[in-house]
Design a protein around this motif. Sequence first.
Motif, short mmCIF file in Angstrom:
data_model
loop_
_atom_site.label_atom_id
_atom_site.label_comp_id
_atom_site.label_asym_id
_atom_site.label_seq_id
_atom_site.Cartn_x
_atom_site.Cartn_y
_atom_site.Cartn_z
N GLY A 186 32.54 44.53 27.73
CA GLY A 186 32.21 45.19 26.47
C GLY A 186 31.65 44.22 25.46
O GLY A 186 31.38 43.05 25.77
N ASP A 187 31.46 44.67 24.22
CA ASP A 187 30.88 43.82 23.18
C ASP A 187 31.72 42.59 22.88
O ASP A 187 31.19 41.55 22.48
N LYS A 188 33.03 42.70 23.07
CA LYS A 188 33.92 41.59 22.76
C LYS A 188 34.19 40.70 23.98
O LYS A 188 34.97 39.76 23.90
N GLY A 189 33.54 41.01 25.09
CA GLY A 189 33.76 40.23 26.31
C GLY A 189 34.40 41.09 27.38
O GLY A 189 34.36 42.31 27.34
N PHE A 190 35.03 40.44 28.36
CA PHE A 190 35.63 41.15 29.47
C PHE A 190 37.02 41.69 29.11
O PHE A 190 37.78 41.06 28.38
N ASP A 191 37.34 42.87 29.64
CA ASP A 191 38.66 43.45 29.50
C ASP A 191 39.54 42.90 30.61
O ASP A 191 39.40 43.27 31.78
N ALA A 192 40.44 42.02 30.25
CA ALA A 192 41.27 41.33 31.25
C ALA A 192 42.54 42.09 31.59
O ALA A 192 43.36 41.61 32.37
N SER A 193 42.71 43.30 31.05
CA SER A 193 43.97 44.01 31.25
C SER A 193 44.14 44.54 32.67
O SER A 193 45.25 44.73 33.15
N PRO A 223 40.83 33.93 31.99
CA PRO A 223 41.77 33.21 32.84
C PRO A 223 42.23 34.01 34.06
O PRO A 223 42.49 33.45 35.12
N ALA A 224 42.31 35.34 33.92
CA ALA A 224 42.77 36.18 35.03
C ALA A 224 41.89 36.04 36.26
O ALA A 224 42.34 36.28 37.39
N MET A 225 40.64 35.63 36.07
CA MET A 225 39.70 35.56 37.18
C MET A 225 40.14 34.56 38.25
O MET A 225 39.87 34.74 39.43
N SER A 226 40.84 33.52 37.82
CA SER A 226 41.24 32.46 38.77
C SER A 226 42.17 32.99 39.85
O SER A 226 42.23 32.44 40.95
N GLY A 227 42.91 34.05 39.55
CA GLY A 227 43.85 34.60 40.51
C GLY A 227 43.31 35.74 41.34
O GLY A 227 44.04 36.35 42.11
N VAL A 228 42.01 36.03 41.18
CA VAL A 228 41.40 37.19 41.83
C VAL A 228 40.78 36.86 43.18
O VAL A 228 40.87 37.63 44.14
#
Length: 371
Positions: free
Chosen positions: A170-177, A331-336
């Motif tokens: 989105g406009d504010k970046g990625f939704d990490a939820s 940061p969540a991407m590292s665990g994906v």
Amino acid sequence: MWTDSNREPVLKPLAAKFKADTGVSIKLVVKDFGKLADDFVTQVPTGKGPDASIMPHDATGRLVQNGVVAPIELGDASAFEDVSVQAFTYGGQVYGLPYSTESIAILRNTALAPEKTPATFDEMIAEGKKIVAGGKAKYPFLVGLDPKTSDPFHLYPFQTSFGAPIFELGDKGFDASKVAMGGDKGAQFAQWLADQGKAKVLNLNMTQDIAKAQFFAGKAPYFLSGPWNLADAKKAGIKYAVDAIPKAGDQDAQAFVTVQGFVMSAKTQNSVAVQTFLNDYIGSAQVQTDLYKAGLRAPANKEAYEAAKADADVAAFGAVSAMGVPMPNIPAMSGVWTDWGTAQAQIIGQKASNPGQVWEKMVTTLNSKIK
């Protein structure tokens, strides 16, 4: 300022000019690019870190989370490719001045396939099979995969064409939820992976090194890869073109875009000088052109990119990048990556009787990790 050995020759005379113009000295420290983010996180809090540093965009979330990076006021954000600014956006703020973009595309052997790569994956494979049937090639299409973890990075454009992005942007970046690649669209992509694995179009025994060697030997008309392989392609004498990635689903294929830029330390005592050097010097079209010549990555500055488009390879890869999405900087991407790739490998390797079920289990596992 931390830099790496590739960019230091460009930054050295620029630092001298900055001192002549402003009286402010810049000490350049050459670092290993692969260790920049780790060292930045550990050294900035101690006061031993730099005022600014070159940085890959996907480290942004981690740097923000650790409180070591400060937002940057871009003088004119519209001067840069949109995807490059998105890449350094986190929580609605921009944390880096971008200077280059990079993505994968289709490398086409023009001796085997003189016409532009078809718009859809099925059409490309059909064309490739014709070439194989004519005895001119061994494989219709090549992409390197790992036997255990596939390669989510290279297969991502096909996944996005099914409308199953890893995270919503989105406009504010990625939704990490939560990850966004579940549901019916994710299941459709999983079934596509199974179908391509069964047909041996996707082959887990076809590693990156093998795929590259086979393409350079003239054994395939189409190869999914990045600009890092162009020099070797030229050495191998392969006549090639760079084309957009065909869609496998009903939406456009969007490759991951990796962006490099410069960040400012949250502990700097020289924020005004840093901002001035980044915006007025490194952000300029001339300097971004010089950085492009040093690294042969498409400039993030639009004016510099227009000039660099005289190189057909840069123009083609830049066009693919402009249509792509930044690799998530959260940061969540590292665990994906591991769970994502393992699920892909199970499905491609025909070890999943129900591909959609394996995919959904992976999605559930990732969401639990994120929570």
